[in-house]
Motif scaffolding. Structure first.
Motif, PDB file in Angstrom:
ATOM      1  N   CYS A   1       3.333  -3.054   5.989  1.00 50.73           N
ATOM      2  CA  CYS A   1       2.984  -2.194   7.009  1.00 50.73           C
ATOM      3  C   CYS A   1       2.431  -3.279   8.023  1.00 50.73           C
ATOM      4  CB  CYS A   1       2.144  -1.175   6.741  1.00 50.73           C
ATOM      5  SG  CYS A   1       0.574  -1.653   6.042  1.00 50.73           S
ATOM      6  N   ARG A   2       2.062  -2.687   9.225  1.00 51.14           N
ATOM      7  CA  ARG A   2       1.448  -3.822  10.321  1.00 51.14           C
ATOM      8  C   ARG A   2      -0.055  -4.286   9.763  1.00 51.14           C
ATOM      9  NH1 ARG A   2       3.140  -4.039  15.555  1.00 51.14           N
ATOM     10  NH2 ARG A   2       4.882  -3.966  14.327  1.00 51.14           N
ATOM     11  N   TRP A   3      -0.766  -3.151   9.181  1.00 52.26           N
ATOM     12  CA  TRP A   3      -2.214  -3.436   8.779  1.00 52.26           C
ATOM     13  C   TRP A   3      -2.118  -4.474   7.868  1.00 52.26           C
ATOM     14  CZ3 TRP A   3      -5.692  -3.459   4.969  1.00 52.26           C
ATOM     15  CH2 TRP A   3      -7.020  -3.451   5.453  1.00 52.26           C
ATOM     16  N   CYS A   4      -1.397  -4.468   6.581  1.00 51.52           N
ATOM     17  CA  CYS A   4      -1.094  -5.259   5.751  1.00 51.52           C
ATOM     18  C   CYS A   4      -0.778  -6.744   6.157  1.00 51.52           C
ATOM     19  CB  CYS A   4      -0.359  -4.905   4.326  1.00 51.52           C
ATOM     20  SG  CYS A   4      -1.135  -3.473   3.481  1.00 51.52           S
TER      21      CYS A   4
ATOM     22  N   CYS B   1       0.958  -1.351  -0.008  1.00 60.86           N
ATOM     23  CA  CYS B   1       0.049   0.091  -0.018  1.00 60.86           C
ATOM     24  C   CYS B   1       0.759   1.339   0.107  1.00 60.86           C
ATOM     25  CB  CYS B   1      -0.911   0.039   1.205  1.00 60.86           C
ATOM     26  SG  CYS B   1      -0.041   0.144   2.770  1.00 60.86           S
ATOM     27  N   GLY B   2       2.091   1.287   0.123  1.00 59.37           N
ATOM     28  CA  GLY B   2       2.849   2.463   0.187  1.00 59.37           C
ATOM     29  C   GLY B   2       2.904   3.243   1.524  1.00 59.37           C
ATOM     30  N   VAL B   3       2.398   2.778   2.615  1.00 61.24           N
ATOM     31  CA  VAL B   3       2.446   3.399   3.939  1.00 61.24           C
ATOM     32  C   VAL B   3       4.109   3.227   4.509  1.00 61.24           C
ATOM     33  CG1 VAL B   3       1.803   3.384   6.301  1.00 61.24           C
ATOM     34  CG2 VAL B   3       0.339   3.206   4.384  1.00 61.24           C
ATOM     35  N   ARG B   4       4.601   4.258   5.180  1.00 59.23           N
ATOM     36  CA  ARG B   4       5.839   4.406   5.495  1.00 59.23           C
ATOM     37  C   ARG B   4       6.008   3.964   7.103  1.00 59.23           C
ATOM     38  NH1 ARG B   4      10.150   7.835   2.980  1.00 59.23           N
ATOM     39  NH2 ARG B   4       9.545   8.199   0.961  1.00 59.23           N
ATOM     40  N   ARG B   5       5.027   3.727   7.768  1.00 54.55           N
ATOM     41  CA  ARG B   5       4.989   3.626   9.317  1.00 54.55           C
ATOM     42  C   ARG B   5       4.917   1.992   9.458  1.00 54.55           C
ATOM     43  NH1 ARG B   5       1.212   6.796  11.917  1.00 54.55           N
ATOM     44  NH2 ARG B   5       0.098   6.843   9.955  1.00 54.55           N
ATOM     45  N   ARG B   6       5.415   1.725  10.883  1.00 54.63           N
ATOM     46  CA  ARG B   6       5.247   0.478  11.246  1.00 54.63           C
ATOM     47  C   ARG B   6       5.513  -0.689  10.345  1.00 54.63           C
ATOM     48  NH1 ARG B   6       0.116   0.100  15.188  1.00 54.63           N
ATOM     49  NH2 ARG B   6       1.436  -1.621  15.906  1.00 54.63           N
ATOM     50  N   LEU B   7       6.814  -0.940   9.672  1.00 54.78           N
ATOM     51  CA  LEU B   7       6.743  -1.792   8.849  1.00 54.78           C
ATOM     52  C   LEU B   7       7.189  -3.103   9.274  1.00 54.78           C
ATOM     53  CD1 LEU B   7       8.680   0.251   6.017  1.00 54.78           C
ATOM     54  CD2 LEU B   7       6.660  -0.398   6.076  1.00 54.78           C
TER      55      LEU B   7
ATOM     56  N   PRO C   1     -11.395  -7.309  -5.776  1.00 50.87           N
ATOM     57  CA  PRO C   1     -10.719  -6.023  -6.149  1.00 50.87           C
ATOM     58  C   PRO C   1     -10.551  -4.992  -5.055  1.00 50.87           C
ATOM     59  CG  PRO C   1     -12.724  -6.123  -7.167  1.00 50.87           C
ATOM     60  CD  PRO C   1     -12.595  -7.321  -6.510  1.00 50.87           C
ATOM     61  N   THR C   2     -11.568  -4.844  -4.145  1.00 50.87           N
ATOM     62  CA  THR C   2     -11.549  -3.708  -3.311  1.00 50.87           C
ATOM     63  C   THR C   2     -10.508  -4.122  -2.200  1.00 50.87           C
ATOM     64  OG1 THR C   2     -13.479  -4.523  -2.104  1.00 50.87           O
ATOM     65  CG2 THR C   2     -13.947  -2.979  -4.049  1.00 50.87           C
ATOM     66  N   PHE C   3      -9.642  -3.233  -1.897  1.00 46.66           N
ATOM     67  CA  PHE C   3      -8.602  -3.304  -0.828  1.00 46.66           C
ATOM     68  C   PHE C   3      -8.380  -2.090   0.043  1.00 46.66           C
ATOM     69  CE2 PHE C   3      -5.866  -5.181   1.864  1.00 46.66           C
ATOM     70  CZ  PHE C   3      -4.455  -4.920   1.830  1.00 46.66           C
ATOM     71  N   ALA C   4      -9.409  -1.885   0.988  1.00 45.94           N
ATOM     72  CA  ALA C   4      -9.585  -0.342   1.474  1.00 45.94           C
ATOM     73  C   ALA C   4      -8.379   0.481   1.865  1.00 45.94           C
ATOM     74  CB  ALA C   4     -10.345  -0.516   2.899  1.00 45.94           C
ATOM     75  N   HIS C   5      -7.253  -0.561   2.284  1.00 47.31           N
ATOM     76  CA  HIS C   5      -6.053   0.165   2.588  1.00 47.31           C
ATOM     77  C   HIS C   5      -4.915   0.667   1.542  1.00 47.31           C
ATOM     78  CE1 HIS C   5      -3.390   1.198   5.726  1.00 47.31           C
ATOM     79  NE2 HIS C   5      -2.197   0.574   5.503  1.00 47.31           N
ATOM     80  N   VAL C   6      -5.082   0.092   0.370  1.00 50.25           N
ATOM     81  CA  VAL C   6      -4.377   0.197  -0.737  1.00 50.25           C
ATOM     82  C   VAL C   6      -4.636   1.687  -1.181  1.00 50.25           C
ATOM     83  CG1 VAL C   6      -3.786  -0.354  -3.240  1.00 50.25           C
ATOM     84  CG2 VAL C   6      -4.167  -1.940  -1.620  1.00 50.25           C
ATOM     85  N   GLY C   7      -3.738   2.397  -1.499  1.00 46.06           N
ATOM     86  CA  GLY C   7      -3.551   3.972  -1.900  1.00 46.06           C
ATOM     87  C   GLY C   7      -3.626   4.884  -0.911  1.00 46.06           C
TER      88      GLY C   7
END
Length: 142
Positions: free
Chosen positions: A81-84, A51-57, A124-130
């Motif tokens: 990231c932690r969520w993914c 998803c491109g997030v920079r925190r909690r990897l 196809p819907t991944f709420a966290h992506v983007g």
């Protein structure tokens, strides 16, 4: 049947002696794992590769060590990231993130969902992506 030694005692003893944490499958020592983790995160540009997030990897094993994966095969390690990372073990009813290694540090990400007891189908819907990290947003000067 009672165990003679508590679970984990022998693993701790091996680790203190400088040996591997587990026998029978390749496992990195704590110092080696830190170096591997930094290498995987640097390859990903210090961003979640889903998803491109920079925190909690975290570093995720595409093939779990218990299923034959290795700490040393960098093509099977992905920065998430932690969520993914939590989504990789989520129930299929909620939608599970399935990571497939393509080689050379490239991966595909797909959310697979099952409604009830039916067959698995891609979602196809991944709420966290983007979503972007707040620190990634560049504000114009006023």
């Amino acid at each position: 049947m009672l165990r003679r030694t508590p679970v984990g005692r022998n693993a701790r003893r091996r680790a203190r002696a400088g040996g591997p944490r587990a026998r029978g499958r390749p496992a990195a020592s704590a110092a080696k794992w830190k170096a591997i983790r930094v290498q995987v995160l640097a390859r990903a540009g210090w961003r979640c590769q889903a998803c491109g997030v920079r925190r909690r990897l975290d570093v995720h094993h595409v093939v779990k060590r218990s299923q034959g994966g290795s700490d040393f095969d960098l093509d099977q390690l992905v920065a998430l990231c932690r969520w993914c990372h939590d989504q990789t073990d989520a129930p299929y009813e909620r939608g599970r993130l399935v990571v497939t290694a393509l080689g050379a540090g490239q991966f595909t990400f797909e959310v697979v969902q099952r409604a009830g007891r039916g067959p698995l189908k891609p979602n196809p819907t991944f709420a966290h992506v983007g979503k972007t990290d707040a620190r990634d947003v560049v504000r114009g000067s006023e």
